[in-house]
Design a protein around this motif. Structure first.
Motif, PDB file in Angstrom:
ATOM      1  N   GLY A 141       0.840  -1.289   0.099  1.00 18.59           N
ATOM      2  CA  GLY A 141      -0.012  -0.044  -0.004  1.00 18.59           C
ATOM      3  C   GLY A 141       0.937   1.211  -0.069  1.00 18.59           C
ATOM      4  N   GLY A 142       0.497   2.022  -0.771  1.00 15.01           N
ATOM      5  CA  GLY A 142       1.147   3.530  -0.793  1.00 15.01           C
ATOM      6  C   GLY A 142       2.132   3.450  -2.006  1.00 15.01           C
ATOM      7  N   GLN A 143       2.571   2.359  -2.653  1.00 18.09           N
ATOM      8  CA  GLN A 143       3.625   2.114  -3.581  1.00 18.09           C
ATOM      9  C   GLN A 143       2.862   2.126  -5.087  1.00 18.09           C
ATOM     10  N   SER A 144       3.568   2.384  -6.059  1.00 19.71           N
ATOM     11  CA  SER A 144       3.495   1.935  -7.417  1.00 19.71           C
ATOM     12  C   SER A 144       4.511   1.147  -8.154  1.00 19.71           C
ATOM     13  N   LEU A 145       4.364   0.705  -9.202  1.00 23.72           N
ATOM     14  CA  LEU A 145       5.210  -0.367  -9.761  1.00 23.72           C
ATOM     15  C   LEU A 145       5.131  -0.498 -11.090  1.00 23.72           C
ATOM     16  N   SER A 146       6.366  -0.132 -11.881  1.00 28.36           N
ATOM     17  CA  SER A 146       6.246  -0.051 -13.299  1.00 28.36           C
ATOM     18  C   SER A 146       6.786  -1.327 -13.812  1.00 28.36           C
ATOM     19  N   LEU A 147       6.365  -1.950 -14.694  1.00 25.10           N
ATOM     20  CA  LEU A 147       6.584  -3.479 -15.174  1.00 25.10           C
ATOM     21  C   LEU A 147       6.923  -3.418 -16.693  1.00 25.10           C
ATOM     22  N   GLN A 148       7.972  -4.066 -17.091  1.00 26.86           N
ATOM     23  CA  GLN A 148       8.305  -4.549 -18.312  1.00 26.86           C
ATOM     24  C   GLN A 148       7.794  -5.800 -18.777  1.00 26.86           C
ATOM     25  N   GLY A 149       7.536  -5.585 -20.336  1.00 31.20           N
ATOM     26  CA  GLY A 149       6.936  -6.655 -20.953  1.00 31.20           C
ATOM     27  C   GLY A 149       6.853  -6.198 -22.467  1.00 31.20           C
ATOM     28  N   GLN A 150       6.110  -6.797 -23.071  1.00 28.03           N
ATOM     29  CA  GLN A 150       5.553  -6.501 -24.340  1.00 28.03           C
ATOM     30  C   GLN A 150       4.113  -7.048 -24.597  1.00 28.03           C
ATOM     31  N   SER A 151       3.530  -6.303 -25.570  1.00 30.51           N
ATOM     32  CA  SER A 151       1.953  -6.335 -26.000  1.00 30.51           C
ATOM     33  C   SER A 151       1.790  -8.020 -25.957  1.00 30.51           C
ATOM     34  N   GLY A 152       0.865  -8.443 -25.229  1.00 28.96           N
ATOM     35  CA  GLY A 152       0.179  -9.829 -25.216  1.00 28.96           C
ATOM     36  C   GLY A 152       0.882 -10.404 -23.894  1.00 28.96           C
ATOM     37  N   ASP A 153       2.009  -9.945 -23.296  1.00 27.96           N
ATOM     38  CA  ASP A 153       2.144 -10.290 -21.804  1.00 27.96           C
ATOM     39  C   ASP A 153       1.067 -10.525 -21.075  1.00 27.96           C
ATOM     40  N   THR A 154       1.206 -11.338 -19.899  1.00 26.06           N
ATOM     41  CA  THR A 154       0.186 -11.412 -19.114  1.00 26.06           C
ATOM     42  C   THR A 154       0.239 -10.924 -17.695  1.00 26.06           C
ATOM     43  N   LEU A 155      -0.520 -10.143 -16.978  1.00 27.79           N
ATOM     44  CA  LEU A 155      -0.025  -9.793 -15.620  1.00 27.79           C
ATOM     45  C   LEU A 155      -1.302  -9.961 -14.812  1.00 27.79           C
ATOM     46  N   SER A 156      -1.002 -10.776 -13.724  1.00 30.89           N
ATOM     47  CA  SER A 156      -2.036 -11.028 -12.820  1.00 30.89           C
ATOM     48  C   SER A 156      -1.941 -10.198 -11.583  1.00 30.89           C
ATOM     49  N   LEU A 157      -2.990  -9.867 -10.829  1.00 33.08           N
ATOM     50  CA  LEU A 157      -2.939  -9.127  -9.666  1.00 33.08           C
ATOM     51  C   LEU A 157      -3.633  -9.834  -8.477  1.00 33.08           C
ATOM     52  N   ILE A 158      -3.036 -10.197  -7.585  1.00 36.71           N
ATOM     53  CA  ILE A 158      -3.702 -11.065  -6.606  1.00 36.71           C
ATOM     54  C   ILE A 158      -3.554 -10.494  -5.102  1.00 36.71           C
ATOM     55  N   PRO A 159      -4.648 -10.108  -4.554  1.00 39.95           N
ATOM     56  CA  PRO A 159      -4.874  -9.523  -3.150  1.00 39.95           C
ATOM     57  C   PRO A 159      -4.127 -10.480  -2.164  1.00 39.95           C
ATOM     58  N   LEU A 160      -3.299 -10.117  -1.169  1.00 40.89           N
ATOM     59  CA  LEU A 160      -2.896 -11.118  -0.168  1.00 40.89           C
ATOM     60  C   LEU A 160      -3.259 -10.077   1.129  1.00 40.89           C
ATOM     61  N   HIS A 161      -3.696 -11.173   2.137  1.00 45.03           N
ATOM     62  CA  HIS A 161      -4.045 -10.637   3.492  1.00 45.03           C
ATOM     63  C   HIS A 161      -5.078  -9.473   3.647  1.00 45.03           C
ATOM     64  N   GLY A 162      -6.157  -9.735   2.925  1.00 46.36           N
ATOM     65  CA  GLY A 162      -7.404  -8.966   2.886  1.00 46.36           C
ATOM     66  C   GLY A 162      -7.566  -8.401   1.532  1.00 46.36           C
ATOM     67  N   ASP A 163      -8.474  -7.461   1.563  1.00 44.16           N
ATOM     68  CA  ASP A 163      -8.716  -6.674   0.103  1.00 44.16           C
ATOM     69  C   ASP A 163      -7.488  -5.796  -0.150  1.00 44.16           C
ATOM     70  N   ALA A 164      -7.425  -5.646  -1.528  1.00 42.88           N
ATOM     71  CA  ALA A 164      -6.429  -4.581  -1.914  1.00 42.88           C
ATOM     72  C   ALA A 164      -7.446  -3.291  -2.460  1.00 42.88           C
ATOM     73  N   HIS A 165      -7.049  -2.182  -1.995  1.00 46.57           N
ATOM     74  CA  HIS A 165      -7.914  -0.981  -2.021  1.00 46.57           C
ATOM     75  C   HIS A 165      -6.973   0.063  -3.055  1.00 46.57           C
ATOM     76  N   GLY A 166      -7.894   0.768  -3.741  1.00 49.59           N
ATOM     77  CA  GLY A 166      -7.218   1.862  -4.462  1.00 49.59           C
ATOM     78  C   GLY A 166      -6.165   1.490  -5.515  1.00 49.59           C
ATOM     79  N   ILE A 167      -6.709   0.498  -6.381  1.00 46.84           N
ATOM     80  CA  ILE A 167      -5.650   0.003  -7.415  1.00 46.84           C
ATOM     81  C   ILE A 167      -6.004   0.699  -8.655  1.00 46.84           C
ATOM     82  N   SER A 168      -4.940   1.234  -9.266  1.00 45.62           N
ATOM     83  CA  SER A 168      -5.144   1.990 -10.602  1.00 45.62           C
ATOM     84  C   SER A 168      -4.082   1.209 -11.433  1.00 45.62           C
ATOM     85  N   THR A 169      -4.253   1.018 -12.595  1.00 44.88           N
ATOM     86  CA  THR A 169      -3.342   0.448 -13.747  1.00 44.88           C
ATOM     87  C   THR A 169      -3.292   1.245 -14.853  1.00 44.88           C
TER      88      THR A 169
END
Length: 218
Positions: A141-169
């Motif tokens: 929480g409070g962080q952002s992450l830049s991810l490198q890949g290419q068109s067609g790569d897969t990204l999964s976002l999985i909450p841990l230890h409760g709900d994850a709030h305020g997600i913007s992509t």
């Protein structure tokens, strides 16, 4: 920029890709049997740590003769060898930590290794678990992450230890704007890169980020 590369004792896939990832100046730490992974790649770890139940006396002697520092812990200990290796990495205050061989056939160890990312003691830097075309990291929480890949790569976002709030992509086929992903639900699985870079911002919670590069590139 200081990077620590940790070799754990799980399955090590795509050896050529592992070697391509390494850079001059990287600090190599082996968690017990991870030292054998290093030797098979003709690498000499700077430090080997663990109870050494996965290394023979001959292998230990060879590592020591090659210049590795061996740190032995008792077999009856509270931490896994990978946790000990991460603590050594923390003392070095690196900019990044990459972990190979943290996933494998033992599901108890695999799950434990994934959850190590959530330990408060390991919030000191970015830690990524790498397994062939898959990259796993944790967003707090409070962080952002830049991810490198290419068109067609897969990204999964999985909450841990409760709900994850305020997600913007940004840069994903299914965008999220200040939204919540519920713990235990699967809504965040299998999003898709639209370009070479995407980003995720999280206001509150813990979010496991899994990038899967297209297998044709591996």
């Amino acid at each position: 920029m200081l990077r620590v590369i940790i070799f754990a004792n799980g399955e090590l896939n795509h050896a050529a890709a592992v070697l391509d990832t390494l850079r001059p100046g990287d600090v190599l730490i082996a968690a017990d049997g991870g030292a054998r992974q290093c030797l098979e790649l003709n690498l000499i770890p700077d430090t080997v740590i663990g109870d050494f139940d996965s290394l023979t006396e001959k292998e230990q002697a060879a590592l020591k003769a090659a210049g590795s520092k061996l740190i032995r812990h008792p077999r009856d200990k509270d931490e896994t060898d990978l946790e000990l290796a991460l603590r050594i990495a923390g003392w070095l205050k690196p900019d990044d930590v990459l972990v190979f061989g943290a996933l494998g056939a033992r599901w108890d160890m695999t799950v434990s290794n994934l959850l190590l990312l959530t330990h408060p003691d390991f919030a000191f830097t970015s830690i990524s678990l790498l397994d062939g075309p898959q990259e796993i990291s944790l967003l707090r929480g409070g962080q952002s992450l830049s991810l490198q890949g290419q068109s067609g790569d897969t990204l999964s976002l999985i909450p841990l230890h409760g709900d994850a709030h305020g997600i913007s992509t940004h840069g994903l086929k299914y965008p999220l704007t200040d939204e919540t992903l519920r713990f235990g639900a699967t809504r965040g699985v299998s999003n898709v890169f639209l370009a070479e870079q995407s980003s995720v911002k999280l206001n509150d919670g813990l979010l496991l980020c899994v990038v899967i590069h297209r297998t044709g590139d591996w």
